[in-house]
Scaffold this motif. Structure first.
Motif, PDB file in Angstrom:
ATOM      1  N   TYR A 145      26.919  44.864  33.795  1.00  0.00           N
ATOM      2  CA  TYR A 145      26.394  44.365  35.175  1.00  0.00           C
ATOM      3  C   TYR A 145      26.738  45.061  36.269  1.00  0.00           C
ATOM      4  O   TYR A 145      27.646  45.630  36.197  1.00  0.00           O
ATOM      5  CB  TYR A 145      27.187  42.709  35.273  1.00  0.00           C
ATOM      6  CG  TYR A 145      26.658  41.767  34.115  1.00  0.00           C
ATOM      7  CD1 TYR A 145      25.331  41.034  34.484  1.00  0.00           C
ATOM      8  CD2 TYR A 145      27.264  41.402  33.119  1.00  0.00           C
ATOM      9  CE1 TYR A 145      24.718  40.310  33.246  1.00  0.00           C
ATOM     10  CE2 TYR A 145      26.778  40.349  32.369  1.00  0.00           C
ATOM     11  CZ  TYR A 145      25.528  40.036  32.333  1.00  0.00           C
ATOM     12  OH  TYR A 145      25.030  38.928  31.499  1.00  0.00           O
ATOM     13  N   ASP A 146      25.736  45.171  37.110  1.00  0.00           N
ATOM     14  CA  ASP A 146      25.796  45.643  38.487  1.00  0.00           C
ATOM     15  C   ASP A 146      26.362  44.807  39.299  1.00  0.00           C
ATOM     16  O   ASP A 146      26.684  43.605  39.164  1.00  0.00           O
ATOM     17  CB  ASP A 146      24.588  46.309  38.825  1.00  0.00           C
ATOM     18  CG  ASP A 146      23.370  45.429  39.127  1.00  0.00           C
ATOM     19  OD1 ASP A 146      23.765  44.296  39.456  1.00  0.00           O
ATOM     20  OD2 ASP A 146      22.184  45.834  39.098  1.00  0.00           O
ATOM     21  N   TYR A 147      26.714  45.397  40.496  1.00  0.00           N
ATOM     22  CA  TYR A 147      27.372  44.695  41.561  1.00  0.00           C
ATOM     23  C   TYR A 147      26.762  43.185  42.262  1.00  0.00           C
ATOM     24  O   TYR A 147      27.153  42.511  42.260  1.00  0.00           O
ATOM     25  CB  TYR A 147      27.525  45.567  42.981  1.00  0.00           C
ATOM     26  CG  TYR A 147      28.568  46.532  42.640  1.00  0.00           C
ATOM     27  CD1 TYR A 147      29.766  46.361  42.505  1.00  0.00           C
ATOM     28  CD2 TYR A 147      28.435  47.866  42.938  1.00  0.00           C
ATOM     29  CE1 TYR A 147      30.959  47.270  42.292  1.00  0.00           C
ATOM     30  CE2 TYR A 147      29.112  48.961  42.559  1.00  0.00           C
ATOM     31  CZ  TYR A 147      30.347  48.769  42.261  1.00  0.00           C
ATOM     32  OH  TYR A 147      31.386  49.777  42.080  1.00  0.00           O
ATOM     33  N   GLU A 148      25.355  43.548  42.293  1.00  0.00           N
ATOM     34  CA  GLU A 148      24.392  42.419  42.548  1.00  0.00           C
ATOM     35  C   GLU A 148      24.392  41.134  41.347  1.00  0.00           C
ATOM     36  O   GLU A 148      24.644  40.096  42.011  1.00  0.00           O
ATOM     37  CB  GLU A 148      22.990  42.844  42.757  1.00  0.00           C
ATOM     38  CG  GLU A 148      21.913  41.750  43.406  1.00  0.00           C
ATOM     39  CD  GLU A 148      20.722  42.330  43.584  1.00  0.00           C
ATOM     40  OE1 GLU A 148      19.666  41.551  43.131  1.00  0.00           O
ATOM     41  OE2 GLU A 148      20.599  43.289  44.152  1.00  0.00           O
ATOM     42  N   GLU A 149      24.271  41.635  40.177  1.00  0.00           N
ATOM     43  CA  GLU A 149      24.611  40.805  39.199  1.00  0.00           C
ATOM     44  C   GLU A 149      25.647  39.905  39.128  1.00  0.00           C
ATOM     45  O   GLU A 149      26.186  38.671  39.063  1.00  0.00           O
ATOM     46  CB  GLU A 149      24.171  41.093  37.862  1.00  0.00           C
ATOM     47  CG  GLU A 149      22.661  41.892  37.681  1.00  0.00           C
ATOM     48  CD  GLU A 149      22.430  42.698  36.415  1.00  0.00           C
ATOM     49  OE1 GLU A 149      21.342  42.566  35.734  1.00  0.00           O
ATOM     50  OE2 GLU A 149      23.367  43.301  36.407  1.00  0.00           O
ATOM     51  N   ILE A 150      26.973  40.886  39.379  1.00  0.00           N
ATOM     52  CA  ILE A 150      28.208  40.270  39.427  1.00  0.00           C
ATOM     53  C   ILE A 150      28.415  39.163  40.528  1.00  0.00           C
ATOM     54  O   ILE A 150      29.354  38.327  40.359  1.00  0.00           O
ATOM     55  CB  ILE A 150      29.146  41.458  39.504  1.00  0.00           C
ATOM     56  CG1 ILE A 150      29.282  42.149  37.987  1.00  0.00           C
ATOM     57  CG2 ILE A 150      30.698  40.724  39.699  1.00  0.00           C
ATOM     58  CD1 ILE A 150      30.198  43.527  38.046  1.00  0.00           C
ATOM     59  N   SER A 151      27.744  39.732  41.571  1.00  0.00           N
ATOM     60  CA  SER A 151      27.986  38.693  42.782  1.00  0.00           C
ATOM     61  C   SER A 151      27.320  37.303  42.671  1.00  0.00           C
ATOM     62  O   SER A 151      27.732  36.450  42.996  1.00  0.00           O
ATOM     63  CB  SER A 151      27.125  39.327  44.281  1.00  0.00           C
ATOM     64  OG  SER A 151      27.835  40.643  44.282  1.00  0.00           O
ATOM     65  N   GLU A 152      26.213  37.515  41.901  1.00  0.00           N
ATOM     66  CA  GLU A 152      25.550  36.133  41.519  1.00  0.00           C
ATOM     67  C   GLU A 152      26.251  35.247  40.716  1.00  0.00           C
ATOM     68  O   GLU A 152      26.415  34.054  40.708  1.00  0.00           O
ATOM     69  CB  GLU A 152      24.079  36.579  40.997  1.00  0.00           C
ATOM     70  CG  GLU A 152      23.406  35.428  40.732  1.00  0.00           C
ATOM     71  CD  GLU A 152      21.870  35.680  40.143  1.00  0.00           C
ATOM     72  OE1 GLU A 152      21.364  35.196  39.041  1.00  0.00           O
ATOM     73  OE2 GLU A 152      21.195  36.880  40.763  1.00  0.00           O
ATOM     74  N   ILE A 153      26.758  36.163  39.503  1.00  0.00           N
ATOM     75  CA  ILE A 153      27.459  35.245  38.499  1.00  0.00           C
ATOM     76  C   ILE A 153      28.738  34.486  39.098  1.00  0.00           C
ATOM     77  O   ILE A 153      29.227  33.615  38.841  1.00  0.00           O
ATOM     78  CB  ILE A 153      27.866  36.110  37.576  1.00  0.00           C
ATOM     79  CG1 ILE A 153      26.619  36.772  36.592  1.00  0.00           C
ATOM     80  CG2 ILE A 153      28.934  35.604  36.292  1.00  0.00           C
ATOM     81  CD1 ILE A 153      26.863  37.891  35.477  1.00  0.00           C
ATOM     82  N   LEU A 154      29.354  35.127  39.881  1.00  0.00           N
ATOM     83  CA  LEU A 154      30.746  34.944  40.589  1.00  0.00           C
ATOM     84  C   LEU A 154      30.742  34.362  41.723  1.00  0.00           C
ATOM     85  O   LEU A 154      31.493  33.795  42.321  1.00  0.00           O
ATOM     86  CB  LEU A 154      31.822  36.163  40.517  1.00  0.00           C
ATOM     87  CG  LEU A 154      32.086  36.935  39.197  1.00  0.00           C
ATOM     88  CD1 LEU A 154      33.130  37.705  39.475  1.00  0.00           C
ATOM     89  CD2 LEU A 154      32.460  35.829  38.489  1.00  0.00           C
ATOM     90  N   GLU A 155      29.416  34.272  42.346  1.00  0.00           N
ATOM     91  CA  GLU A 155      29.042  33.427  43.555  1.00  0.00           C
ATOM     92  C   GLU A 155      30.065  33.974  44.880  1.00  0.00           C
ATOM     93  O   GLU A 155      30.685  33.457  45.255  1.00  0.00           O
ATOM     94  CB  GLU A 155      29.229  32.110  43.689  1.00  0.00           C
ATOM     95  CG  GLU A 155      28.334  31.316  42.622  1.00  0.00           C
ATOM     96  CD  GLU A 155      28.630  29.741  42.410  1.00  0.00           C
ATOM     97  OE1 GLU A 155      29.620  29.460  42.780  1.00  0.00           O
ATOM     98  OE2 GLU A 155      27.899  29.202  41.636  1.00  0.00           O
TER      99      GLU A 155
END
Length: 177
Positions: A145-155
């Motif tokens: 996952y990239d940073y943006e996806e991680i940000s979304e997943i981990l809120e």
């Protein structure tokens, strides 16, 4: 005796929506090992990872009518497994536990190992990471996952995900030395 053979994943999903348990089992068998690994990378306890993965499959089959095919079924399922695994971490409050420095003695200098031993040392060191660091490290390096996806997943914010990943890398390096 089977009256027909399901050939495509789309057909499997269609059959699952009709309540076909054989189709569900086929999808489960196809994805179980990979989804277990995803969960295990987040939850370091084998049994809890198995439970989270099983719950994720149940949830996926319950919500299969929400699958729109915008991504592959595997990617959709993976997101459910990640979220369910994170829920398990939160529920068990495992993310608050910090690795004991006494456990550092199991890790030796990497130069003395062959590649298999290096991989094992890295896995052991990852298990020693605090849960929040191990989760973000796994999502980025193991799950891709990239940073943006991680940000979304981990809120969390993009910046926060970058900072946490950097801290996780530094902590892992410290554990390996």
């Amino acid at each position: 005796m089977k009256l027909f053979q399901i050939h495509t994943e789309k057909q499997l999903i269609s059959q699952c929506l009709k309540g076909n348990t054989n189709a569900q089992m086929t999808l489960y068998k196809k994805y179980a090992a990979a989804m277990y690994n995803v969960s295990r990378n987040i939850i370091k306890d084998d049994m809890r990872a198995e439970e989270a993965m099983q719950d994720a499959f149940l949830s996926a089959f319950d919500k299969l009518d929400e699958f729109k095919g915008e991504v592959t079924f595997g990617a959709w399922l993976k997101k459910i497994v990640i979220n369910k695994s994170l829920d398990y971490l939160k529920k068990d409050k495992m993310y608050e536990k910090m690795a004991s420095t006494d456990d550092l003695s199991i890790i030796e200098e990497l130069e003395e190992f062959d590649i298999t031993e290096q991989i094992e040392a890295i896995k052991k060191a990852m298990d020693l990471l605090p849960e929040n660091y191990r989760v973000i490290f796994s999502l980025y390096y193991l799950e891709g996952y990239d940073y943006e996806e991680i940000s979304e997943i981990l809120e969390m914010s993009n910046t926060n995900s970058r900072v946490m990943l950097n801290r996780a890398k530094n902590k892992l390096i410290t554990l390996l030395n």
